[in-house]
Scaffold this motif. Structure first.
Motif, PDB file in Angstrom:
ATOM      1  N   LYS A 144     -41.402  26.559 -16.813  1.00 52.19           N
ATOM      2  CA  LYS A 144     -41.559  25.174 -16.356  1.00 52.19           C
ATOM      3  C   LYS A 144     -40.336  24.639 -15.615  1.00 52.19           C
ATOM      4  CE  LYS A 144     -45.565  25.244 -18.314  1.00 52.19           C
ATOM      5  NZ  LYS A 144     -46.799  25.426 -17.482  1.00 52.19           N
ATOM      6  N   GLU A 145     -39.444  25.543 -15.207  1.00 51.00           N
ATOM      7  CA  GLU A 145     -38.278  25.090 -14.463  1.00 51.00           C
ATOM      8  C   GLU A 145     -38.664  24.932 -12.979  1.00 51.00           C
ATOM      9  OE1 GLU A 145     -38.167  29.582 -14.046  1.00 51.00           O
ATOM     10  OE2 GLU A 145     -38.791  28.082 -15.516  1.00 51.00           O
ATOM     11  N   ARG A 146     -38.120  23.895 -12.327  1.00 47.44           N
ATOM     12  CA  ARG A 146     -38.391  23.686 -10.912  1.00 47.44           C
ATOM     13  C   ARG A 146     -37.428  24.536 -10.075  1.00 47.44           C
ATOM     14  NH1 ARG A 146     -41.727  19.665  -9.626  1.00 47.44           N
ATOM     15  NH2 ARG A 146     -40.901  19.592  -7.499  1.00 47.44           N
ATOM     16  N   TRP A 147     -37.952  25.119  -8.998  1.00 53.33           N
ATOM     17  CA  TRP A 147     -37.103  25.918  -8.131  1.00 53.33           C
ATOM     18  C   TRP A 147     -37.415  25.626  -6.667  1.00 53.33           C
ATOM     19  CZ3 TRP A 147     -39.910  29.089  -4.941  1.00 53.33           C
ATOM     20  CH2 TRP A 147     -41.168  29.508  -5.376  1.00 53.33           C
ATOM     21  N   LYS A 148     -36.425  25.903  -5.810  1.00 58.04           N
ATOM     22  CA  LYS A 148     -36.582  25.740  -4.369  1.00 58.04           C
ATOM     23  C   LYS A 148     -36.517  27.109  -3.705  1.00 58.04           C
ATOM     24  CE  LYS A 148     -34.372  21.183  -4.384  1.00 58.04           C
ATOM     25  NZ  LYS A 148     -33.229  20.365  -3.883  1.00 58.04           N
ATOM     26  N   LEU A 149     -37.304  27.285  -2.660  1.00 62.46           N
ATOM     27  CA  LEU A 149     -37.410  28.592  -2.019  1.00 62.46           C
ATOM     28  C   LEU A 149     -36.060  29.102  -1.532  1.00 62.46           C
ATOM     29  CD1 LEU A 149     -38.994  30.968  -0.924  1.00 62.46           C
ATOM     30  CD2 LEU A 149     -39.554  29.593   1.096  1.00 62.46           C
ATOM     31  N   GLU A 150     -35.233  28.213  -0.970  1.00 65.46           N
ATOM     32  CA  GLU A 150     -33.946  28.671  -0.447  1.00 65.46           C
ATOM     33  C   GLU A 150     -33.049  29.241  -1.547  1.00 65.46           C
ATOM     34  OE1 GLU A 150     -33.753  24.050  -0.611  1.00 65.46           O
ATOM     35  OE2 GLU A 150     -35.222  25.635  -0.140  1.00 65.46           O
ATOM     36  N   ASP A 151     -33.299  28.828  -2.800  1.00 67.68           N
ATOM     37  CA  ASP A 151     -32.526  29.352  -3.928  1.00 67.68           C
ATOM     38  C   ASP A 151     -33.133  30.633  -4.504  1.00 67.68           C
ATOM     39  OD1 ASP A 151     -30.803  27.152  -3.750  1.00 67.68           O
ATOM     40  OD2 ASP A 151     -32.095  25.943  -5.060  1.00 67.68           O
ATOM     41  N   LYS A 152     -34.419  30.851  -4.260  1.00 66.58           N
ATOM     42  CA  LYS A 152     -35.126  31.995  -4.846  1.00 66.58           C
ATOM     43  C   LYS A 152     -35.360  33.133  -3.853  1.00 66.58           C
ATOM     44  CE  LYS A 152     -36.117  30.917  -9.178  1.00 66.58           C
ATOM     45  NZ  LYS A 152     -35.777  31.810 -10.312  1.00 66.58           N
ATOM     46  N   PHE A 153     -35.048  32.909  -2.579  1.00 63.94           N
ATOM     47  CA  PHE A 153     -35.428  33.891  -1.565  1.00 63.94           C
ATOM     48  C   PHE A 153     -34.795  35.258  -1.802  1.00 63.94           C
ATOM     49  CE2 PHE A 153     -35.201  36.069   2.500  1.00 63.94           C
ATOM     50  CZ  PHE A 153     -36.518  35.987   2.917  1.00 63.94           C
ATOM     51  N   GLU A 154     -33.516  35.277  -2.153  1.00 55.71           N
ATOM     52  CA  GLU A 154     -32.842  36.557  -2.376  1.00 55.71           C
ATOM     53  C   GLU A 154     -33.496  37.325  -3.525  1.00 55.71           C
ATOM     54  OE1 GLU A 154     -28.380  38.396  -3.325  1.00 55.71           O
ATOM     55  OE2 GLU A 154     -28.603  36.317  -2.666  1.00 55.71           O
ATOM     56  N   GLU A 155     -33.856  36.617  -4.596  1.00 57.22           N
ATOM     57  CA  GLU A 155     -34.537  37.274  -5.718  1.00 57.22           C
ATOM     58  C   GLU A 155     -35.898  37.818  -5.283  1.00 57.22           C
ATOM     59  OE1 GLU A 155     -36.338  36.256 -10.189  1.00 57.22           O
ATOM     60  OE2 GLU A 155     -35.200  34.736  -9.079  1.00 57.22           O
ATOM     61  N   LEU A 156     -36.630  37.057  -4.485  1.00 59.26           N
ATOM     62  CA  LEU A 156     -37.934  37.510  -3.999  1.00 59.26           C
ATOM     63  C   LEU A 156     -37.795  38.768  -3.147  1.00 59.26           C
ATOM     64  CD1 LEU A 156     -39.490  34.062  -3.019  1.00 59.26           C
ATOM     65  CD2 LEU A 156     -40.379  35.629  -4.757  1.00 59.26           C
ATOM     66  N   MET A 157     -36.823  38.765  -2.250  1.00 63.48           N
ATOM     67  CA  MET A 157     -36.618  39.937  -1.401  1.00 63.48           C
ATOM     68  C   MET A 157     -36.205  41.151  -2.232  1.00 63.48           C
ATOM     69  SD  MET A 157     -34.079  40.436   1.900  1.00 63.48           S
ATOM     70  CE  MET A 157     -34.931  39.260   2.947  1.00 63.48           C
ATOM     71  N   SER A 158     -35.342  40.951  -3.215  1.00 64.32           N
ATOM     72  CA  SER A 158     -34.899  42.043  -4.079  1.00 64.32           C
ATOM     73  C   SER A 158     -36.068  42.650  -4.851  1.00 64.32           C
ATOM     74  CB  SER A 158     -33.828  41.535  -5.049  1.00 64.32           C
ATOM     75  OG  SER A 158     -33.443  42.538  -5.958  1.00 64.32           O
ATOM     76  N   LEU A 159     -36.926  41.794  -5.400  1.00 63.65           N
ATOM     77  CA  LEU A 159     -38.094  42.283  -6.136  1.00 63.65           C
ATOM     78  C   LEU A 159     -39.031  43.051  -5.215  1.00 63.65           C
ATOM     79  CD1 LEU A 159     -38.898  39.150  -8.327  1.00 63.65           C
ATOM     80  CD2 LEU A 159     -38.259  41.425  -9.187  1.00 63.65           C
ATOM     81  N   ALA A 160     -39.246  42.531  -4.025  1.00 62.62           N
ATOM     82  CA  ALA A 160     -40.137  43.195  -3.084  1.00 62.62           C
ATOM     83  C   ALA A 160     -39.622  44.583  -2.709  1.00 62.62           C
ATOM     84  CB  ALA A 160     -40.313  42.338  -1.836  1.00 62.62           C
TER      85      ALA A 160
END
Length: 281
Positions: free
Chosen positions: A203-219
């Motif tokens: 339930k934590e709020r997040w912004k894409l600019e803060d999560k993008f590196e994690e998304l790319m790493s997972l991908a």
């Protein structure tokens, strides 16, 4: 950063744009929707738009609004086709209809780069256009979204298109991706459509600019050998230089191409939508 243009097709045309609005044809239904990227003047006057249009979306805020019915005989729910695929469209309170036409170029890329039985992952999958394209190629498709109604909408599109056996995953996309990494699963093709902001598994709020590196790493961890990754981003706060900066930290020998998703109106105006990041081995 170059522009990546998607094309009109039989059931979709971007007819005109201007004054922060756009005029679109979806099959036989014509809509007027707000679009801040249409900051220029329209070619045809609004009086002509309103003579054609069936519905107009009136914004109440940046996140919601309501539809005004201009043609009393027009249906609020209808089906459009893309090649052999069919999509059920609805008027939603977020101005969307269930399809993002500016991603048509992505659909063609997926179709051209997947083979039968390749594994394909669609994270933040929405109503499943990319999933249907991949399944039509015979891929083993996993579609993940955290909203039950959206999963149901995607399933409806699958059935309308006479397809079957898509794996529908009702779960937080980041949580599912992390679990897939731990399980050692990989995919020939991965598509992500993360929102500009969201709420995580805790339930934590997040912004894409803060999560993008994690998304790319997972991908990158989930991508199979010689696979591809497509990340569509619509956040104005995530700049192309930010994407390349994250890529420099994570990529080894992969190629990265960042384009701006675009559509041209039939009156020759251009609307820019967001970035499309393509990563290939």
């Amino acid at each position: 950063m170059s522009k990546l243009f998607s094309s009109h097709w039989k059931d979709y045309e971007l007819l005109d744009a201007g004054g922060s609005k756009k005029l679109e044809r979806w099959g036989k239904i014509i809509t007027i929707r707000p679009d801040r990227n249409a900051y220029f003047k329209s070619v045809t006057p609004y009086s002509d738009w309103y003579q054609q249009a069936d519905f107009e979306f009136i914004e109440e805020s940046n996140t919601k609004g309501e539809w005004k019915q201009l043609n009393p005989n027009a249906s609020k729910s209808w089906v459009v086709s893309y090649k052999d695929l069919k999509f059920q469209l609805h008027l939603t309170k977020f101005k969307h209809l269930g399809l993002f036409p500016e991603q048509q170029a992505n659909w063609d890329y997926i179709s051209q780069n997947l083979q039968s039985e390749d594994r394909f992952l669609n994270l933040f999958g929405y109503t499943g256009a990319a999933s249907l394209v991949a399944r039509e190629k015979g891929a083993d498709v996993f579609h993940c979204d955290s909203v039950k109604q959206i999963i149901s909408w995607g399933r409806e599109n699958m059935e309308l298109s006479n397809l079957d056996n898509i794996h529908w995953v009702l779960e937080d996309a980041l949580k599912f991706a992390n679990r897939e990494v731990k399980r050692g699963n990989q995919y020939k093709g991965i598509v992500m459509d993360p929102p500009a902001f969201g709420i995580g598994a805790k339930k934590e709020r997040w912004k894409l600019e803060d999560k993008f590196e994690e998304l790319m790493s997972l991908a990158l961890k989930l991508r199979a050998k010689n696979g591809f990754i497509i990340i569509n981003t619509y956040s104005p706060r995530l700049l192309d230089e930010d994407i390349y900066r994250h890529a420099e930290q994570l990529l080894n020998n992969e190629e990265i191409v960042v384009d701006t998703l675009c559509l041209k109106t039939t009156t020759d105006k251009v609307i820019e939508y967001g970035q499309r990041t393509l990563i290939i081995a």
